[in-house]
Design a protein around this motif. Structure first.
Motif, PDB file in Angstrom:
ATOM      1  N   ASP B 109       0.824  -1.215   0.000  1.00 52.15           N
ATOM      2  CA  ASP B 109       0.000   0.000   0.000  1.00 52.15           C
ATOM      3  C   ASP B 109       0.859   1.268   0.000  1.00 52.15           C
ATOM      4  O   ASP B 109       0.336   2.359   0.236  1.00 52.15           O
ATOM      5  CB  ASP B 109      -0.923   0.009   1.219  1.00 52.15           C
ATOM      6  CG  ASP B 109      -0.141  -0.057   2.533  1.00 52.15           C
ATOM      7  OD1 ASP B 109       1.088  -0.271   2.478  1.00 52.15           O
ATOM      8  OD2 ASP B 109      -0.759   0.109   3.599  1.00 52.15           O
ATOM      9  N   ALA B 110       2.140   1.117  -0.277  1.00 54.22           N
ATOM     10  CA  ALA B 110       3.095   2.232  -0.371  1.00 54.22           C
ATOM     11  C   ALA B 110       3.348   2.909   0.971  1.00 54.22           C
ATOM     12  O   ALA B 110       3.881   4.017   1.020  1.00 54.22           O
ATOM     13  CB  ALA B 110       2.649   3.263  -1.408  1.00 54.22           C
ATOM     14  N   ARG B 111       2.953   2.244   2.062  1.00 58.87           N
ATOM     15  CA  ARG B 111       3.235   2.824   3.383  1.00 58.87           C
ATOM     16  C   ARG B 111       4.554   2.264   3.919  1.00 58.87           C
ATOM     17  O   ARG B 111       4.926   1.136   3.629  1.00 58.87           O
ATOM     18  CB  ARG B 111       2.100   2.523   4.368  1.00 58.87           C
ATOM     19  CG  ARG B 111       0.840   3.266   4.028  1.00 58.87           C
ATOM     20  CD  ARG B 111      -0.054   3.540   5.201  1.00 58.87           C
ATOM     21  NE  ARG B 111      -1.245   4.239   4.751  1.00 58.87           N
ATOM     22  CZ  ARG B 111      -1.345   5.560   4.675  1.00 58.87           C
ATOM     23  NH1 ARG B 111      -0.350   6.323   5.053  1.00 58.87           N
ATOM     24  NH2 ARG B 111      -2.452   6.127   4.249  1.00 58.87           N
ATOM     25  N   LEU B 112       5.184   3.069   4.728  1.00 64.54           N
ATOM     26  CA  LEU B 112       6.482   2.713   5.296  1.00 64.54           C
ATOM     27  C   LEU B 112       6.325   1.545   6.275  1.00 64.54           C
ATOM     28  O   LEU B 112       5.521   1.620   7.211  1.00 64.54           O
ATOM     29  CB  LEU B 112       7.058   3.942   6.003  1.00 64.54           C
ATOM     30  CG  LEU B 112       8.474   3.860   6.540  1.00 64.54           C
ATOM     31  CD1 LEU B 112       9.474   3.697   5.403  1.00 64.54           C
ATOM     32  CD2 LEU B 112       8.806   5.134   7.329  1.00 64.54           C
ATOM     33  N   THR B 113       7.079   0.472   6.049  1.00 65.54           N
ATOM     34  CA  THR B 113       7.020  -0.681   6.952  1.00 65.54           C
ATOM     35  C   THR B 113       8.305  -0.847   7.762  1.00 65.54           C
ATOM     36  O   THR B 113       8.324  -1.599   8.733  1.00 65.54           O
ATOM     37  CB  THR B 113       6.767  -1.984   6.167  1.00 65.54           C
ATOM     38  OG1 THR B 113       7.816  -2.131   5.196  1.00 65.54           O
ATOM     39  CG2 THR B 113       5.425  -1.957   5.467  1.00 65.54           C
ATOM     40  N   GLY B 114       9.359  -0.171   7.344  1.00 71.54           N
ATOM     41  CA  GLY B 114      10.606  -0.291   8.086  1.00 71.54           C
ATOM     42  C   GLY B 114      11.545   0.857   7.788  1.00 71.54           C
ATOM     43  O   GLY B 114      11.584   1.357   6.656  1.00 71.54           O
ATOM     44  N   LEU B 115      12.241   1.287   8.810  1.00 75.53           N
ATOM     45  CA  LEU B 115      13.211   2.384   8.667  1.00 75.53           C
ATOM     46  C   LEU B 115      14.405   2.036   9.531  1.00 75.53           C
ATOM     47  O   LEU B 115      14.252   1.795  10.736  1.00 75.53           O
ATOM     48  CB  LEU B 115      12.559   3.703   9.106  1.00 75.53           C
ATOM     49  CG  LEU B 115      13.364   4.999   9.032  1.00 75.53           C
ATOM     50  CD1 LEU B 115      12.420   6.183   8.866  1.00 75.53           C
ATOM     51  CD2 LEU B 115      14.217   5.212  10.267  1.00 75.53           C
ATOM     52  N   ALA B 116      15.579   1.956   8.927  1.00 75.78           N
ATOM     53  CA  ALA B 116      16.753   1.557   9.705  1.00 75.78           C
ATOM     54  C   ALA B 116      17.996   2.276   9.215  1.00 75.78           C
ATOM     55  O   ALA B 116      18.205   2.409   8.004  1.00 75.78           O
ATOM     56  CB  ALA B 116      16.953   0.052   9.595  1.00 75.78           C
ATOM     57  N   PHE B 117      18.804   2.713  10.153  1.00 72.31           N
ATOM     58  CA  PHE B 117      20.113   3.276   9.820  1.00 72.31           C
ATOM     59  C   PHE B 117      21.110   2.127   9.752  1.00 72.31           C
ATOM     60  O   PHE B 117      21.084   1.227  10.602  1.00 72.31           O
ATOM     61  CB  PHE B 117      20.558   4.292  10.873  1.00 72.31           C
ATOM     62  CG  PHE B 117      19.843   5.601  10.751  1.00 72.31           C
ATOM     63  CD1 PHE B 117      20.355   6.624   9.958  1.00 72.31           C
ATOM     64  CD2 PHE B 117      18.650   5.830  11.416  1.00 72.31           C
ATOM     65  CE1 PHE B 117      19.697   7.826   9.827  1.00 72.31           C
ATOM     66  CE2 PHE B 117      17.982   7.038  11.296  1.00 72.31           C
ATOM     67  CZ  PHE B 117      18.509   8.038  10.494  1.00 72.31           C
ATOM     68  N   GLU B 118      21.958   2.151   8.733  1.00 74.81           N
ATOM     69  CA  GLU B 118      22.930   1.079   8.534  1.00 74.81           C
ATOM     70  C   GLU B 118      24.335   1.648   8.455  1.00 74.81           C
ATOM     71  O   GLU B 118      24.514   2.814   8.123  1.00 74.81           O
ATOM     72  CB  GLU B 118      22.618   0.310   7.238  1.00 74.81           C
ATOM     73  CG  GLU B 118      21.275  -0.400   7.279  1.00 74.81           C
ATOM     74  CD  GLU B 118      20.959  -1.094   5.973  1.00 74.81           C
ATOM     75  OE1 GLU B 118      21.607  -0.770   4.948  1.00 74.81           O
ATOM     76  OE2 GLU B 118      20.058  -1.942   5.975  1.00 74.81           O
ATOM     77  N   ARG B 119      25.297   0.776   8.729  1.00 70.28           N
ATOM     78  CA  ARG B 119      26.711   1.148   8.591  1.00 70.28           C
ATOM     79  C   ARG B 119      27.359   0.237   7.581  1.00 70.28           C
ATOM     80  O   ARG B 119      26.875  -0.846   7.305  1.00 70.28           O
ATOM     81  CB  ARG B 119      27.435   0.986   9.925  1.00 70.28           C
ATOM     82  CG  ARG B 119      26.942   1.929  10.983  1.00 70.28           C
ATOM     83  CD  ARG B 119      27.694   1.752  12.266  1.00 70.28           C
ATOM     84  NE  ARG B 119      27.309   2.785  13.213  1.00 70.28           N
ATOM     85  CZ  ARG B 119      28.081   3.234  14.171  1.00 70.28           C
ATOM     86  NH1 ARG B 119      29.292   2.747  14.318  1.00 70.28           N
ATOM     87  NH2 ARG B 119      27.664   4.161  14.994  1.00 70.28           N
ATOM     88  N   GLY B 120      28.456   0.680   7.055  1.00 72.67           N
ATOM     89  CA  GLY B 120      29.221  -0.166   6.155  1.00 72.67           C
ATOM     90  C   GLY B 120      29.226   0.350   4.743  1.00 72.67           C
ATOM     91  O   GLY B 120      28.468   1.249   4.379  1.00 72.67           O
TER      92      GLY B 120
END
Lengths: 127, 132
Positions: B109-120
């Motif tokens: 449905d185009a809604r945000l399901t996950g948000l995460a900051f990553e390294r590398g």
């Protein structure tokens, strides 16, 4: 010595001049863009092929980058994550179209920090 | 009487005078990319609420578009510290980079399901932004 002075003069653009170029760029870019009126065709004719398209073309994005002299141009053929600072000042124009291919909303994201995006800049409120 | 710390102090003094010193102070200065995204900047993007359109209007063009637009990635490189080298009468400090990314995932449905900051480091070779 003359060469050195000229090089310095080219490399060191005053902040006021840079700001003026930013204002001119934004005015030129956003001036003709009007929510509820501007069509997809007008945008494509004016700005060309978008950098990216999302959701079947409902959302178009255009990437811009300023060179060290403060001149803005379309960013083509390179990833922003590779742009080495302090060279780039970047802007990203996001355009959202309705089912009738008219612009519904737009936003100019001027770098990702510290300035928040200019929402619906240079557009009158929808009537 | 308290004993002075011997070899650690010696190493520190020598490294300051004739050798190298890693100075792990993450200043967060941007080295590459369109911008450094902070958790505060994306605090308004709530999982389950924010849409892809809102994300794009807030963050602009992503650096990577994966899985047909279900995943957007924003990448940047910031200063994680300094490598300082010096000798008698001179020294140089070079920043060493830290690669960072913000990964956002969307549902059907185009809604945000996950948000995460990553390294590398980003994957080798550019991943072109495609048409979802």
């Amino acid at each position: 010595m003359l060469f050195f002075s000229l090089a310095l003069g080219v490399a060191c653009v005053s902040p006021a001049a840079m700001q003026e170029k930013v204002r001119a760029f934004e005015a030129g870019l956003l001036g003709p863009i009007e929510d509820g009126r501007t069509t997809r065709q007008e945008v494509l004719l004016r700005l060309g092929t978008p950098s990216s398209a999302f959701e079947g073309g409902r959302i178009l994005t255009y990437d811009f980058v300023a060179d060290p002299a403060g001149e803005w141009r379309r960013a083509r053929g390179s990833q922003a994550s590779d742009w080495i600072h302090p060279h780039p000042r970047t802007s990203s124009l996001v355009l959202v179209f309705g089912p009738d291919d008219r612009l519904v909303r737009h936003s100019l994201v001027k770098g990702l920090h510290p300035d928040p995006p200019v929402q619906d800049a240079a557009s009158p409120p929808p009537s | 009487m308290r004993r002075a710390p011997g070899w650690p102090l010696g190493v520190l003094v020598l490294s300051l005078q004739t050798g190298c010193l890693i100075w792990p102070f993450p200043t967060g200065h941007l080295l590459a990319g369109r911008g450094r995204i902070t958790p505060q900047y994306v605090a308004s993007l709530q999982v389950g609420v924010a849409t892809r359109e809102e994300v794009l209007r807030h963050l602009g063009e992503p650096d990577e578009v994966l899985a047909g637009g279900k995943v957007l990635v924003y990448r940047w490189t910031e200063t994680r510290g300094f490598l300082a080298a010096g000798g008698y009468g001179g020294a140089v400090a070079v920043p060493f980079p830290g690669h960072r990314a913000l990964r956002l995932e969307f549902g059907p449905d185009a809604r945000l399901t996950g948000l995460a900051f990553e390294r590398g480091k980003p994957p080798a070779g550019p991943v072109p932004a495609g048409e979802p």
